[in-house]
Write an enzyme that holds these catalytic residues in place. Structure first.
Site, PDB file in Angstrom:
ATOM      1  N   GLU A 306       0.986 -37.986  14.378  1.00  0.00           N
ATOM      2  CA  GLU A 306      -0.429 -38.221  14.072  1.00  0.00           C
ATOM      3  C   GLU A 306      -1.294 -38.064  15.328  1.00  0.00           C
ATOM      4  O   GLU A 306      -2.472 -37.723  15.246  1.00  0.00           O
ATOM      5  CB  GLU A 306      -0.575 -39.645  13.505  1.00  0.00           C
ATOM      6  CG  GLU A 306      -1.669 -39.778  12.470  1.00  0.00           C
ATOM      7  CD  GLU A 306      -1.575 -41.095  11.709  1.00  0.00           C
ATOM      8  OE1 GLU A 306      -0.777 -41.173  10.763  1.00  0.00           O
ATOM      9  OE2 GLU A 306      -2.304 -42.039  12.059  1.00  0.00           O
ATOM     10  N   HIS A 335      27.172 -36.399  11.106  1.00  0.00           N
ATOM     11  CA  HIS A 335      27.876 -35.842   9.951  1.00  0.00           C
ATOM     12  C   HIS A 335      26.903 -35.260   8.942  1.00  0.00           C
ATOM     13  O   HIS A 335      27.233 -35.080   7.780  1.00  0.00           O
ATOM     14  CB  HIS A 335      28.750 -36.938   9.322  1.00  0.00           C
ATOM     15  CG  HIS A 335      29.750 -37.469  10.303  1.00  0.00           C
ATOM     16  ND1 HIS A 335      30.988 -36.908  10.493  1.00  0.00           N
ATOM     17  CD2 HIS A 335      29.645 -38.468  11.225  1.00  0.00           C
ATOM     18  CE1 HIS A 335      31.628 -37.553  11.452  1.00  0.00           C
ATOM     19  NE2 HIS A 335      30.831 -38.503  11.920  1.00  0.00           N
ATOM     20  N   LYS A 449      -7.287 -40.004   2.757  1.00  0.00           N
ATOM     21  CA  LYS A 449      -7.812 -41.285   2.262  1.00  0.00           C
ATOM     22  C   LYS A 449      -9.060 -41.037   1.413  1.00  0.00           C
ATOM     23  O   LYS A 449      -9.227 -41.616   0.339  1.00  0.00           O
ATOM     24  CB  LYS A 449      -8.163 -42.212   3.435  1.00  0.00           C
ATOM     25  CG  LYS A 449      -6.961 -42.815   4.151  1.00  0.00           C
ATOM     26  CD  LYS A 449      -7.409 -43.848   5.199  1.00  0.00           C
ATOM     27  CE  LYS A 449      -6.232 -44.482   5.907  1.00  0.00           C
ATOM     28  NZ  LYS A 449      -6.578 -45.527   6.858  1.00  0.00           N
TER      29      LYS A 449
HETATM   30  O1  PA5 Z   1      -2.557 -44.823  13.073  1.00  0.00           O
HETATM   31  C1  PA5 Z   1      -3.444 -44.941  12.247  1.00  0.00           C
HETATM   32  O2  PA5 Z   1      -4.617 -45.156  12.565  1.00  0.00           O
HETATM   33  C2  PA5 Z   1      -3.146 -44.881  10.760  1.00  0.00           C
HETATM   34  O3  PA5 Z   1      -1.848 -44.475  10.480  1.00  0.00           O
HETATM   35  C3  PA5 Z   1      -3.379 -46.236  10.126  1.00  0.00           C
HETATM   36  O4  PA5 Z   1      -2.580 -47.189  10.755  1.00  0.00           O
HETATM   37  C4  PA5 Z   1      -3.068 -46.249   8.629  1.00  0.00           C
HETATM   38  O5  PA5 Z   1      -3.769 -45.224   7.986  1.00  0.00           O
HETATM   39  C5  PA5 Z   1      -3.453 -47.593   8.021  1.00  0.00           C
HETATM   40  O6  PA5 Z   1      -4.783 -47.884   8.312  1.00  0.00           O
HETATM   41  P1  PA5 Z   1      -5.374 -49.340   8.209  1.00  0.00           P
HETATM   42  O7  PA5 Z   1      -4.697 -50.210   9.185  1.00  0.00           O
HETATM   43  O8  PA5 Z   1      -6.831 -49.160   8.514  1.00  0.00           O
HETATM   44  O9  PA5 Z   1      -5.137 -49.797   6.808  1.00  0.00           O
END
Ligand code: PA5
Length: 480
Positions: A306, A335, A449
């Protein structure tokens, strides 16, 4: 629960627990033509120095890096909430996803008993712990089959306070709590972790008077394990959260070293970036040889994917960046995947994680001494066997010309795990600097989202719904 600070480790103890990085097998000396040459390493050095300087200059906006300094004043309130949960609950359930779940899962797996939930509170002193990071209806129904809400505390974690998955879970749980305990009773069963002022959870927490913990500004989801997101669940499990932070502090110190050869995260970032840029390593395998570290690979996969999976406008469209992380577990995946890591294409690096001393030793006893093909194992330990298999796999991967490196933990404990988390976070931040991208946003995740909001009718997302409908209409002819 004892909330007294434990004694800090002295310098020598810290040094003895320092994580080691061996990157010999990334180099052409070891793996041949596909490896990184001494010239490439020398040429990248000025970029590494510049990346270190720019990351240090941005330190104010990278607040996750300072959590070991900013968390101590609130540790007592975290420990107090954890003590409340440990006293009153048989079950502790985290509701969250992505960065609000993967860190807690990884740390729980690493530092509590591998069968924690089966041992029972009488033995562990802690409730059973569940991290519900998916919205599969069967999973939610199954959870509700095995917990009694009366004996359960839920911790809803969402920085944005708007993520559909987490808010849907919260709606389900709040309804159950309201029906069972009324408006007044909700606060005994629900703890909120969210932004200090943004998002819907702030108002919900106020309505019920919930214990609330704040995800600090400048701490994105995937960098949030060392704030209340991870510290509260860890404290509920009886994990020493001060030692976790101490480990992070120690690693941050190492990652400030201006000499790349002495700065583990900077060197790891430089090697991966060279592997991507010059050697077509589009895939980065992370292969811990310890079940306790299995979910570190899941946490790392999000952090690396990410943060670095980004695009930048260029003359011909976009320049695209990133390396696909692959989670692998030693020895299990020997394996299943190692055949690919040896004889498959030169499109990957493999990072092994090893452990010098496991927290227990299991002997392999004698039983078939008359069968030499089996008897050779007797008298050894499973500890020796798992580490021998790691060394053997490193050898096979190296001999096949594939770049690989090994991160060694002297032992898995709070101090070394804190180091490992910080090491990977810093590696990611340095890689972002080297690639010239923003490692701290996630526009692709936000797009998903927003499309979910549109499909489920959230006000304000009508145009997005229209966009989805017209794109679906165009796709119809390719549906069989
Ligand atoms: O790293 C990030 O920002 C995302 O993966 C969020 O953690 C994830 O989308 C969850 O978001 P939130 O904590 O706002 O619910």
């Amino acid at each position: 629960m004892n909330t007294e600070p434990k004694n800090e480790l002295c310098c020598a103890e810290k040094e003895a627990l320092r994580i080691r990085v061996d990157y010999n097998n990334m180099l052409s000396d070891k793996v041949g033509a596909n490896g990184i040459s001494a010239e490439e390493l020398a040429a990248v050095k000025p970029r590494l120095v510049a990346a270190l300087e720019s990351a240090n200059a941005k330190r104010d906006s990278m607040r996750w890096r300072d959590l070991y300094k900013t968390m101590p004043p609130i540790l007592d309130s975290i420990l107090e909430a954890a003590a409340f949960v440990r006293e009153t609950a048989e079950n502790f359930v985290v509701l969250g996803i992505g960065g609000s779940a993967l860190g807690p899962i990884a740390v729980q797996q690493a530092l509590r008993h591998l069968h924690h939930n089966d041992l029972g509170k009488a033995v562990t002193g802690s409730p059973r712990i569940f991290v519900e990071d998916n919205i599969d209806p069967e999973r939610m129904a199954a959870l509700l089959d095995v917990i009694d809400p009366e004996k359960t505390v839920f911790n809803v974690i969402t920085k944005s306070g708007s993520t559909s998955e987490t808010m849907a879970q919260l709606l389900i749980i709040t309804r159950i709590l309201l029906d069972r305990f009324g408006e007044e009773g909700v606060k005994d069963h629900l703890i909120a972790t969210t932004d200090k002022e943004k998002g819907n959870l702030v108002g919900i927490a106020k309505r019920f008077g919930l214990r609330t913990f704040v995800v600090p500004d400048g701490v994105g989801g995937r960098f949030s394990e060392l704030c209340p997101v991870g510290l509260l669940p860890a404290a509920v499990a009886g994990i020493d959260i001060r030692a976790l932070l101490e480990g992070a502090e120690y690693m941050d110190g190492l990652c400030m070293n201006a000499e790349p050869e002495r700065n583990p995260a900077l060197m790891l970032a430089g090697l991966e970036v060279l592997a991507m840029e010059n050697h077509g390593a589009n895939i980065g395998v992370l292969m811990p040889y310890a079940d306790s570290l299995k979910y570190i690979a899941d946490w790392y996969a999000q952090l690396w994917a990410e943060s670095l999976g980004k695009k930048k406008p260029s003359e011909n469209g976009y320049l695209r960046f990133g390396q696909t992380p692959v989670k692998s577990l030693g020895v299990t995946d020997q394996h299943s995947q190692v055949q690919l890591y040896t004889d498959g294409p030169y499109d990957k690096t493999v990072t092994f994680i090893g452990v010098d001393r496991f927290r227990t030793e299991v002997m392999i006893p004698h039983a078939f001494d008359e069968i030499p093909g089996v008897a050779f194992l007797s008298g050894h330990t499973l500890n020796e066997l798992i580490n021998a298999e790691r060394v053997a796999t490193e050898h096979a991967v190296t001999a096949s010309g594939h770049m690989n490196k090994t991160i060694m933990l002297p032992v898995v404990n709070e101090f070394t795990l804190g180091q490992l988390l910080m090491l990977f976070e810093m590696q990611t931040a340095f890689a972002g600097e080297l690639l010239g991208i923003d490692a701290f946003d996630q526009p692709g995740v936000e797009e998903g989202k927003n499309a979910t909001y549109a499909l489920l009718g959230k006000p304000g997302y009508e145009a997005k719904l229209e966009e989805l409908r017209s794109s679906a209409a165009k796709d119809a002819k390719y549906v069989i």
